[in-house]
Design a protein around this motif. Structure first.
Motif, short mmCIF file in Angstrom:
data_model
loop_
_atom_site.label_atom_id
_atom_site.label_comp_id
_atom_site.label_asym_id
_atom_site.label_seq_id
_atom_site.Cartn_x
_atom_site.Cartn_y
_atom_site.Cartn_z
N ASP A 43 -3.16 -3.10 22.48
CA ASP A 43 -2.70 -2.77 21.28
C ASP A 43 -1.76 -3.37 20.43
N GLU A 44 -1.09 -3.94 20.65
CA GLU A 44 0.46 -4.47 19.95
C GLU A 44 -0.71 -5.75 19.62
N THR A 45 -0.89 -6.69 20.89
CA THR A 45 -1.43 -7.99 20.77
C THR A 45 -2.62 -8.35 19.84
N VAL A 46 -3.65 -7.16 20.32
CA VAL A 46 -5.50 -7.44 19.41
C VAL A 46 -4.84 -7.01 17.78
N PHE A 47 -4.27 -5.99 17.67
CA PHE A 47 -4.75 -5.00 16.30
C PHE A 47 -3.40 -5.13 15.71
N HIS A 48 -2.19 -5.54 16.58
CA HIS A 48 -0.49 -6.30 15.39
C HIS A 48 -0.95 -7.22 15.47
N GLN A 49 -0.54 -8.25 15.95
CA GLN A 49 -0.63 -9.23 15.86
C GLN A 49 -2.30 -10.09 15.75
N HIS A 52 -3.97 -8.59 12.66
CA HIS A 52 -3.16 -8.00 11.47
C HIS A 52 -3.68 -6.92 10.77
N TRP A 53 -4.36 -5.69 11.20
CA TRP A 53 -4.84 -4.34 10.81
C TRP A 53 -3.83 -4.21 10.39
N HIS A 54 -2.69 -3.37 11.48
CA HIS A 54 -1.41 -2.36 11.07
C HIS A 54 -0.58 -3.54 11.94
N HIS A 55 1.09 -2.38 11.87
CA HIS A 55 2.06 -2.35 12.26
C HIS A 55 2.50 -1.41 12.66
N PHE A 56 3.80 -0.58 13.71
CA PHE A 56 3.48 0.68 14.30
C PHE A 56 3.91 1.41 13.77
N TYR A 57 4.57 0.79 12.76
CA TYR A 57 5.14 1.60 11.45
C TYR A 57 5.40 1.32 9.99
N ASP A 58 3.65 2.00 9.73
CA ASP A 58 3.58 1.45 8.48
C ASP A 58 3.84 1.83 7.16
N ARG A 59 4.81 2.59 7.40
CA ARG A 59 5.00 3.38 6.05
C ARG A 59 6.62 2.54 5.19
N SER A 60 6.55 1.99 5.62
CA SER A 60 8.19 0.71 4.68
C SER A 60 7.52 0.23 4.51
N THR A 61 8.25 -1.35 4.43
CA THR A 61 7.97 -2.59 3.84
C THR A 61 7.68 -3.99 5.15
N PRO A 62 6.52 -4.63 4.92
CA PRO A 62 6.30 -5.55 6.13
C PRO A 62 7.38 -6.26 6.83
N GLY A 63 8.36 -6.44 6.38
CA GLY A 63 9.92 -6.27 7.52
C GLY A 63 10.22 -5.14 8.77
N VAL A 64 10.05 -4.38 7.92
CA VAL A 64 10.06 -2.94 8.96
C VAL A 64 9.20 -2.78 10.19
N GLY A 65 7.89 -3.20 9.19
CA GLY A 65 6.59 -3.15 10.36
C GLY A 65 6.35 -4.22 11.61
N LEU A 66 7.18 -5.44 10.82
CA LEU A 66 7.36 -6.54 12.48
C LEU A 66 8.50 -5.41 12.53
N VAL A 67 9.02 -5.64 13.17
CA VAL A 67 10.60 -5.24 13.33
C VAL A 67 10.10 -4.00 14.71
N HIS A 127 0.57 5.20 10.82
CA HIS A 127 -0.11 3.75 11.13
C HIS A 127 -1.32 4.37 11.35
N GLN A 128 -2.30 3.73 10.47
CA GLN A 128 -4.29 3.83 11.10
C GLN A 128 -4.35 2.70 11.31
N ILE A 129 -5.36 2.91 12.47
CA ILE A 129 -5.86 1.38 13.05
C ILE A 129 -6.52 0.70 11.70
N ARG A 130 -7.07 0.58 10.77
CA ARG A 130 -7.17 -0.05 9.59
C ARG A 130 -6.97 0.64 7.63
N TYR A 131 -7.13 0.05 6.86
CA TYR A 131 -6.89 0.42 5.86
C TYR A 131 -8.22 0.40 5.24
N HIS A 132 -8.53 0.91 4.36
CA HIS A 132 -9.75 0.77 2.57
C HIS A 132 -10.74 0.62 3.84
#
Length: 171
Positions: A43-49, A52-67, A127-132
């Motif tokens: 999940d982390e490697t394919v969808f996050h990195q 770039h479909w989502h971060h583990f936590y998408d309810r804040s800034t991209p920096g928080v999502g990266l952490v 988060h969701q798998i994808r957005y829009h």
């Protein structure tokens, strides 16, 4: 007569683990940890990195999502490492049950994926798998695969329960 300097140390008098006895529950739990870690890694490697479909936590800034992605990746890594140490210990004791390990891996993978797809995506909204886009095919694919992994894992665990064979080194 044994002199005090030649008396066996306490560690030599303590009974060690019984070698060659199948340790099914421990084999299952080591597999579950490895399976959870593998699902988190994919999940982390394919969808996050990569995508770039989502971060583990998408309810804040991209920096928080990266952490949050880093913490999630560390969680998956530690789960695999702990599971592999358990497997090494089981092999040392000649107690590894291969089918239980495989069933645990698939059950752990499916359980993590189903938890992610239902609790984290839908209930908590982390988060969701994808957005829009229309999420229906993505959610169905993710959760159906999770159920398939779980089903095959449970079948393997049931067969390991009834099996008397051990998966020892060299077999």
């Amino acid at each position: 007569m044994v002199t005090p300097s030649r008396a066996p140390s306490p560690s030599r008098t303590t009974p060690g683990p019984v070698r060659g006895r199948p340790l099914r529950a421990r084999s299952v739990w080591s597999g579950v940890l490895i399976g959870v870690g593998i699902a988190a890694f994919v999940d982390e490697t394919v969808f996050h990195q990569l995508l770039h479909w989502h971060h583990f936590y998408d309810r804040s800034t991209p920096g928080v999502g990266l952490v949050s992605d880093g913490l999630f990746h560390a969680f998956g890594w530690f789960a695999v490492v702990i599971g592999l140490f358990m497997v090494a210990d089981l092999r040392h004791r000649a107690g590894l049950v291969g089918r239980a390990l495989a069933g645990g891996v698939l059950t752990g993978t499916g359980a993590f994926q189903l938890y992610d797809g239902t609790v984290q995506h839908k209930l908590m909204g982390l988060h969701q798998i994808r957005y829009h886009v229309d999420l229906t095919p993505y959610d169905l694919t993710w959760n159906i695969l999770a159920v398939v992994f779980l089903g095959v894992g449970v079948v393997l665990l049931r067969s390991a329960r009834s099996s008397k064979s051990l998966s020892a080194p060299g077999r």
